[in-house]
Every structure is written in structure tokens, then in C-alpha cells.
Write a protein that holds these residues in place. Structure first.
Motif, PDB file in Angstrom:
ATOM      1  N   GLU A  92       0.846  -1.141   0.051  1.00 25.80           N
ATOM      2  CA  GLU A  92       0.087  -0.181  -0.123  1.00 25.80           C
ATOM      3  C   GLU A  92       0.799   1.477  -0.059  1.00 25.80           C
ATOM      4  O   GLU A  92       0.496   2.111  -0.700  1.00 25.80           O
ATOM      5  N   VAL A  93       1.864   1.459   0.871  1.00 27.61           N
ATOM      6  CA  VAL A  93       2.850   2.459   1.022  1.00 27.61           C
ATOM      7  C   VAL A  93       3.475   2.522  -0.410  1.00 27.61           C
ATOM      8  O   VAL A  93       3.669   3.671  -0.855  1.00 27.61           O
ATOM      9  N   ALA A  94       4.293   1.520  -0.714  1.00 29.01           N
ATOM     10  CA  ALA A  94       4.938   1.472  -1.799  1.00 29.01           C
ATOM     11  C   ALA A  94       4.568   2.033  -3.199  1.00 29.01           C
ATOM     12  O   ALA A  94       4.922   2.767  -3.785  1.00 29.01           O
ATOM     13  N   PHE A  95       3.185   1.442  -3.587  1.00 28.79           N
ATOM     14  CA  PHE A  95       2.803   1.655  -4.804  1.00 28.79           C
ATOM     15  C   PHE A  95       2.151   3.079  -4.909  1.00 28.79           C
ATOM     16  O   PHE A  95       1.828   3.439  -5.804  1.00 28.79           O
ATOM     17  N   ALA A  96       1.860   3.657  -3.519  1.00 29.45           N
ATOM     18  CA  ALA A  96       1.421   4.995  -3.582  1.00 29.45           C
ATOM     19  C   ALA A  96       2.619   5.874  -3.888  1.00 29.45           C
ATOM     20  O   ALA A  96       2.367   7.157  -3.724  1.00 29.45           O
ATOM     21  N   GLY A  97       3.884   5.472  -3.788  1.00 27.97           N
ATOM     22  CA  GLY A  97       4.855   6.231  -4.059  1.00 27.97           C
ATOM     23  C   GLY A  97       5.509   6.809  -2.741  1.00 27.97           C
ATOM     24  O   GLY A  97       6.405   7.756  -2.691  1.00 27.97           O
ATOM     25  N   ASP A  98       5.157   6.178  -1.543  1.00 24.69           N
ATOM     26  CA  ASP A  98       5.310   6.729  -0.392  1.00 24.69           C
ATOM     27  C   ASP A  98       6.830   6.032   0.156  1.00 24.69           C
ATOM     28  O   ASP A  98       7.000   4.993  -0.454  1.00 24.69           O
ATOM     29  N   VAL A  99       7.364   6.391   1.314  1.00 23.79           N
ATOM     30  CA  VAL A  99       8.642   5.555   1.932  1.00 23.79           C
ATOM     31  C   VAL A  99       8.309   5.375   3.277  1.00 23.79           C
ATOM     32  O   VAL A  99       7.857   6.543   4.000  1.00 23.79           O
ATOM     33  N   MET A 100       8.391   4.071   3.791  1.00 17.04           N
ATOM     34  CA  MET A 100       8.500   4.028   5.415  1.00 17.04           C
ATOM     35  C   MET A 100      10.003   4.312   6.046  1.00 17.04           C
ATOM     36  O   MET A 100      10.957   4.433   5.298  1.00 17.04           O
ATOM     37  N   PRO A 101       9.800   4.498   7.250  1.00 22.21           N
ATOM     38  CA  PRO A 101      11.248   4.617   7.956  1.00 22.21           C
ATOM     39  C   PRO A 101      12.346   3.616   7.663  1.00 22.21           C
ATOM     40  O   PRO A 101      12.019   2.427   7.180  1.00 22.21           O
ATOM     41  N   GLN A 102      13.352   3.768   7.810  1.00 24.66           N
ATOM     42  CA  GLN A 102      14.640   2.994   7.751  1.00 24.66           C
ATOM     43  C   GLN A 102      14.374   1.610   8.560  1.00 24.66           C
ATOM     44  O   GLN A 102      13.889   1.521   9.354  1.00 24.66           O
ATOM     45  N   LYS A 103      14.797   0.574   7.829  1.00 19.73           N
ATOM     46  CA  LYS A 103      14.731  -0.730   8.337  1.00 19.73           C
ATOM     47  C   LYS A 103      13.410  -1.214   8.890  1.00 19.73           C
ATOM     48  O   LYS A 103      13.209  -1.753   9.830  1.00 19.73           O
ATOM     49  N   SER A 104      12.507  -0.910   7.780  1.00 18.40           N
ATOM     50  CA  SER A 104      10.924  -1.299   8.046  1.00 18.40           C
ATOM     51  C   SER A 104      10.712  -2.595   8.024  1.00 18.40           C
ATOM     52  O   SER A 104      10.141  -3.328   8.436  1.00 18.40           O
ATOM     53  N   THR A 105      11.553  -3.315   6.838  1.00 19.15           N
ATOM     54  CA  THR A 105      11.186  -4.492   6.802  1.00 19.15           C
ATOM     55  C   THR A 105      12.580  -5.476   6.976  1.00 19.15           C
ATOM     56  O   THR A 105      13.707  -5.051   6.576  1.00 19.15           O
ATOM     57  N   ASP A 106      12.452  -6.606   7.266  1.00 15.06           N
ATOM     58  CA  ASP A 106      13.605  -7.650   7.275  1.00 15.06           C
ATOM     59  C   ASP A 106      13.098  -8.865   6.775  1.00 15.06           C
ATOM     60  O   ASP A 106      12.470  -9.877   7.583  1.00 15.06           O
ATOM     61  N   PHE A 107      13.363  -8.952   5.614  1.00 12.81           N
ATOM     62  CA  PHE A 107      13.180 -10.400   4.869  1.00 12.81           C
ATOM     63  C   PHE A 107      13.862 -11.571   5.256  1.00 12.81           C
ATOM     64  O   PHE A 107      15.249 -11.282   5.333  1.00 12.81           O
ATOM     65  N   PHE A 108      13.498 -12.504   5.502  1.00  3.15           N
ATOM     66  CA  PHE A 108      14.093 -13.714   6.159  1.00  3.15           C
ATOM     67  C   PHE A 108      13.885 -15.038   5.303  1.00  3.15           C
ATOM     68  O   PHE A 108      12.749 -15.319   4.819  1.00  3.15           O
ATOM     69  N   PRO A 109      14.839 -15.716   4.840  1.00  3.07           N
ATOM     70  CA  PRO A 109      16.146 -15.479   5.164  1.00  3.07           C
ATOM     71  C   PRO A 109      16.929 -14.585   4.203  1.00  3.07           C
ATOM     72  O   PRO A 109      16.322 -14.141   3.155  1.00  3.07           O
ATOM     73  N   LYS A 110      18.225 -14.052   4.412  1.00  3.65           N
ATOM     74  CA  LYS A 110      19.031 -13.132   3.375  1.00  3.65           C
ATOM     75  C   LYS A 110      19.471 -13.916   2.471  1.00  3.65           C
ATOM     76  O   LYS A 110      19.627 -15.333   2.433  1.00  3.65           O
ATOM     77  N   LEU A 111      19.599 -13.243   1.256  1.00  3.41           N
ATOM     78  CA  LEU A 111      20.151 -13.914   0.098  1.00  3.41           C
ATOM     79  C   LEU A 111      21.650 -14.166   0.135  1.00  3.41           C
ATOM     80  O   LEU A 111      22.379 -12.982   0.825  1.00  3.41           O
ATOM     81  N   LEU A 112      22.250 -15.232   0.121  1.00  2.00           N
ATOM     82  CA  LEU A 112      23.702 -15.478   0.314  1.00  2.00           C
ATOM     83  C   LEU A 112      24.498 -14.566  -0.878  1.00  2.00           C
ATOM     84  O   LEU A 112      23.901 -14.326  -2.012  1.00  2.00           O
ATOM     85  N   SER A 113      25.542 -14.133  -0.451  1.00  2.00           N
ATOM     86  CA  SER A 113      26.472 -13.584  -1.315  1.00  2.00           C
ATOM     87  C   SER A 113      27.549 -14.478  -1.872  1.00  2.00           C
ATOM     88  O   SER A 113      28.003 -15.394  -1.334  1.00  2.00           O
TER      89      SER A 113
END
Length: 440
Positions: free
Chosen positions: A411-432
Motif C-alpha cells: 500500500e505504501v510503496a505503490f502510492a509512492g511513499d516511503v516507510m522509515p529506515q529498516k522497516s522490513t527484514d526479509f528472512f532468510p537473507k540472500l547469500l552472497s
């Protein structure tokens, strides 16, 4: 229009190294202890490139972590430690993992490809959260020195096209030997995830042009030229035999694309730990907080109990842990609405908007610049560690939060808005280190 390209990745040579010894967590998730362990695991571990130990280099001779990274990358390519695919590929990537704090096992499937870069003004890509300053500068320096991308930007899309379905299916196929058709399979472990990687040299998209809607979100800051939090809605059109390529190497970056509607997508909360505040007084803070929140003292307990209490709340709430105890803060609708009147309604419904705009800014004096520069704030996934830092007197106060939901994010992203820093933590992380995109 969103563009996705296959590419000739540089990958670790399985005849020269064992993959589990050389891949790593993303650079910003590597603790000092993990950094040392990676160094000891293999002389070719990717940590030596993406997060070198500064004490190993002679600054007086012009050495730095970046110049050494460039030398190592060049040497590993020349020595055959890294080898390049013979033809452009899209790489299917699956991660099976246990959801933290539960016994639930999930699998997240996606594919690694290049994604075209766009300016936000083009309205092809949209960010969903603010970013931090330090990581972007560091990654840009590494990119300038090595001319290569080692980690992937995490992108999410909706209404998955045939490309993801075909690659996701192939990711679980039996291992096959490397052949003239450029098929490869490997496995790597890391952080409770065992991800198979499968390369397909034929285009995995439909044989006819596709116009199915697509939504993409990226959540990994890399440099000032790589958008760190992006969201795209557009169409893809590729033929069965066409292999489109970016007009020049810098026009695209390495990305992992995951279906945002899949059951395998997990978002964890990121807790805030505030430290080094001059003259911080917990009692004075709580009195000031009562203007905007109901404040309820919680019994002495461990972090798990605090999180369980937080999960049971219906409205906007978070737990504040001080040296004098823990407190449940629940927003008062009218004072909060007045204080956040300048924010869109969709943002006013976010717990983190209340925490950042009211608590951090108004009550603790941490304005946007201080938050962006991480002057007095740390971000932790582990709630127990956040609480322990306060109890060990390494911090003044910790705020435990609920995770952002996918619906809120969209909802926020498609409206062109931005949430505060570190709002999302997707798990697990992608390996480098599974794939490397070299610009030259």
C-alpha cells in the motif's frame, strides 16, 4: 516497462573450492565474529572481497579494503577459482528454512537475473523505505574498485509470470552435470537455509509475448547508482529465442526476484536500540510519552514474553525497555492523528511511523539526519539482544516492534511513499557469492 536480462555470471569453480566454504551472508549482516570465521574457512571466501579486515592492509602504501578486494577478484578469475558461464543464464534460487521462533519450515523460490535501472521519476520503480547513508558510500567504493556486483538486490513481484514458475520448478530438479547447453546445479548452506541454484541458458519466459502485471521491490542498498528500495509495476515481453541484454553493463544490476504473494515470503521485525543519549531519564521519557501513548508497566520477563504481548495488540503499539523496566506503549488516536497530520493516512497507520516521528524525533531528539547517519541508534533483528543491551547498560532504551505486513508494504510503496529506515527484514537473507556480475 520493467526489463530483466540473463547474464554470464562468474561463479565459484566447484573443482577448486567447496561452495559452503566461500559464500557468505550479505555484508551488512556479517558480525565481527562471523567475519573472522569466514576468513578462517577459506582463503577464497567472499568476505575477503565484500568485507575485508582493515588491519590487514598498509594504508601508508596506499592499500585499502577496496584495492585488496580488486586484486583478489582479479587473481581468483585468473587462477580459475571463479569461472564464467559460457552463455547468458537466469538462475533459479530456492531457500528452505525454519521461521525464527517457530518449528514452521518454508521454502522461498525466486530467480537471479539482471534488472534494468530506472530513475524514480520514470515511475517504473518505486522505493518502499528510507535508507541509511553509510552502507551506500561503502558499497559504491567497492563497486568503483572492483567493477563487479557480489550481492543481489532483493526484488518482489506480484502475479508471477511463467519465467518464475519455470525456473522455480527447475530449481528442485535433480542435479545435472555441466553440459554444452550450459546447465549447472549447486547447493550452499547458510543461516538456516539450504538454497539450490539452477542455471538455465534457454529463456525461461513464455514463447509468446506476455503482458501479465508485475510488481518488484528491492530492499538491499548497494550504491548511490543502485536504487536501494524499489517497486515496479509494468509488463514483460520476450520471445522464445531472444536474449535481450542491457545497452551497457552499468545499466542493470544483479537482482533476485521473488513472488510477493508466495507463502515462502517472511518479514521479520527490526527492533530499535537507542544509546548514548546525554542525561537520559527513563521516568521523564515515560511522562512525556503519556501525551501520545497509554503507558502500561509490564512484569519483568524475557524478550519472548514482551514479543508475545506485542503480537496480541490490535492497534498500533510497541514495547519500550529501559533500565527501570519494560512498558507497553499504545497510541492514543487523537493526539497521534494531530501530531502526524502531515503524513498520508496509510503512513499514519504504521507502528514505525509513530515510533520514528513521535518517539525518536519529538521525545528523544533524534531527527531524520541522526537516524539516517545512525548517530544514536542500532537496528537489531534479535529482540533478546536488544533487551540485553539495555540491561547490560550498553544502551538507554530499546523499542520492540511488530513486523510490517506485506499489505502495508504494498500500500505504501505503490502510492509512492516511503516507510522509515529498516522497516522490513526479509528472512532468510540472500547469500552472497552464488553469482557475481562483473562489468568488465
Amino acid at each position: 516497462m520493467a526489463r530483466i536480462y540473463p547474464f554470464r555470471a562468474w561463479r565459484y569453480n566447484p573443482s577448486a573450492v567447496s561452495l559452503q566454504d566461500v559464500v557468505t551472508q550479505p555484508y551488512d549482516k556479517i558480525s565481527p565474529a562471523m567475519q573472522q570465521a569466514y576468513y578462517q574457512r577459506s582463503p577464497y571466501n567472499l568476505v575477503r572481497i565484500i568485507l575485508g579486515l582493515p588491519e590487514l592492509f598498509d594504508a601508508e602504501r596506499g592499500e585499502s579494503v577496496y584495492t585488496r578486494a580488486a586484486r583478489d577478484l582479479k587473481a581468483w578469475r585468473e587462477q580459475g577459482i571463479l569461472t564464467q558461464e559460457k552463455a547468458p543464464c537466469v538462475y533459479a534460487y530456492a531457500q528452505r528454512f525454519k521461521v525464527p521462533g517457530t518449528e514452521i519450515v518454508k521454502e522461498r523460490r525466486g530467480f537471479i537475473a539482471l534488472g534494468k535501472l530506472h530513475e524514480y521519476a520514470e515511475q517504473v520503480v518505486f522505493r518502499h523505505e528510507q535508507t541509511l547513508s553509510k552502507p551506500k558510500g561503502d558499497r559504491l567504493n567497492l563497486l568503483k574498485a572492483t567493477h563487479a556486483h557480489f550481492g543481489q538486490i532483493f526484488m518482489l513481484y506480484s502475479d508471477p509470470p511463467a519465467a518464475s514458475r519455470r525456473c522455480s520448478t527447475r530449481a528442485t530438479a535433480p542435479p545435472k552435470p555441466r553440459s554444452p547447453t550450459n546447465t549447472a546445479f549447486c547447493t550452499a548452506s547458510g543461516a538456516s537455509a539450504t538454497p539450490p541454484l539452477f542455471a538455465c541458458s534457454r529463456p525461461p519466459w513464455p514463447t509468446k509475448s506476455s503482458s501479465s502485471p508485475m510488481a518488484i521491490i528491492a530492499t538491499r542498498p548497494h550504491s548511490t547508482t543502485q536504487r536501494s528500495t524499489l517497486l515496479s509495476r509494468s509488463t514483460s515481453e520476450y520471445g522464445a529465442t531472444s536474449l535481450p541484454q542491457p545497452p551497457y553493463p552499468e545499466a542493470a544490476v544483479m537482482m533476485t526476484f521473488v513472488n510477493m504473494d508466495s507463502d515462502g515470503l517472511v518479514i521479520l521485525p527490526t527492533h530499535r536500540v537507542v544509546h548514548s543519549l546525554p542525561g537520559f531519564d527513563p521516568a521523564a521519557f515515560l511522562r512525556a510519552a503519556e501525551q501520545y501513548f497509554t503507558v502500561e508497566a509490564l512484569p519483568e520477563a524475557d524478550a519472548t514474553n514482551y514479543i508475545d504481548t506485542l503480537k496480541a495488540q490490535q492497534g498500533t503499539a510497541f514495547v519500550a525497555v529501559t533500565r527501570t523496566g519494560a512498558f507497553l506503549l499504545r497510541s492514543k488516536p487523537e493526539p497521534i492523528a494531530a501530531a502526524l497530520a502531515n503524513l498520508p493516512e496509510r503512513q499514519r497507520r504504521l507502528d514505525l511511523s509513530h515510533l520514528h516521528s513521535i518517539v525518536l524525533d519529538r521525545l528523544l531528539g533524534l531527527d531524520e539526519e541522526k537516524v539516517r547517519e545512525q548517530t544514536n541508534i542500532r537496528y537489531l533483528r534479535d529482540a533478546a539482544e536488544a533487551v540485553d543491551q539495555v540491561r547490560r547498560r550498553e544502551a538507554d532504551i530499546a523499542f520492540l516492534t511488530n513486523p510490517v505486513t506485506m499489505e502495508q508494504l504494498k500500500e505504501v510503496a505503490f502510492a509512492g511513499d516511503v516507510m522509515p529506515q529498516k522497516s522490513t527484514d526479509f528472512f532468510p537473507k540472500l547469500l552472497s557469492g552464488l553469482t557475481i556480475y562483473a562489468l568488465d
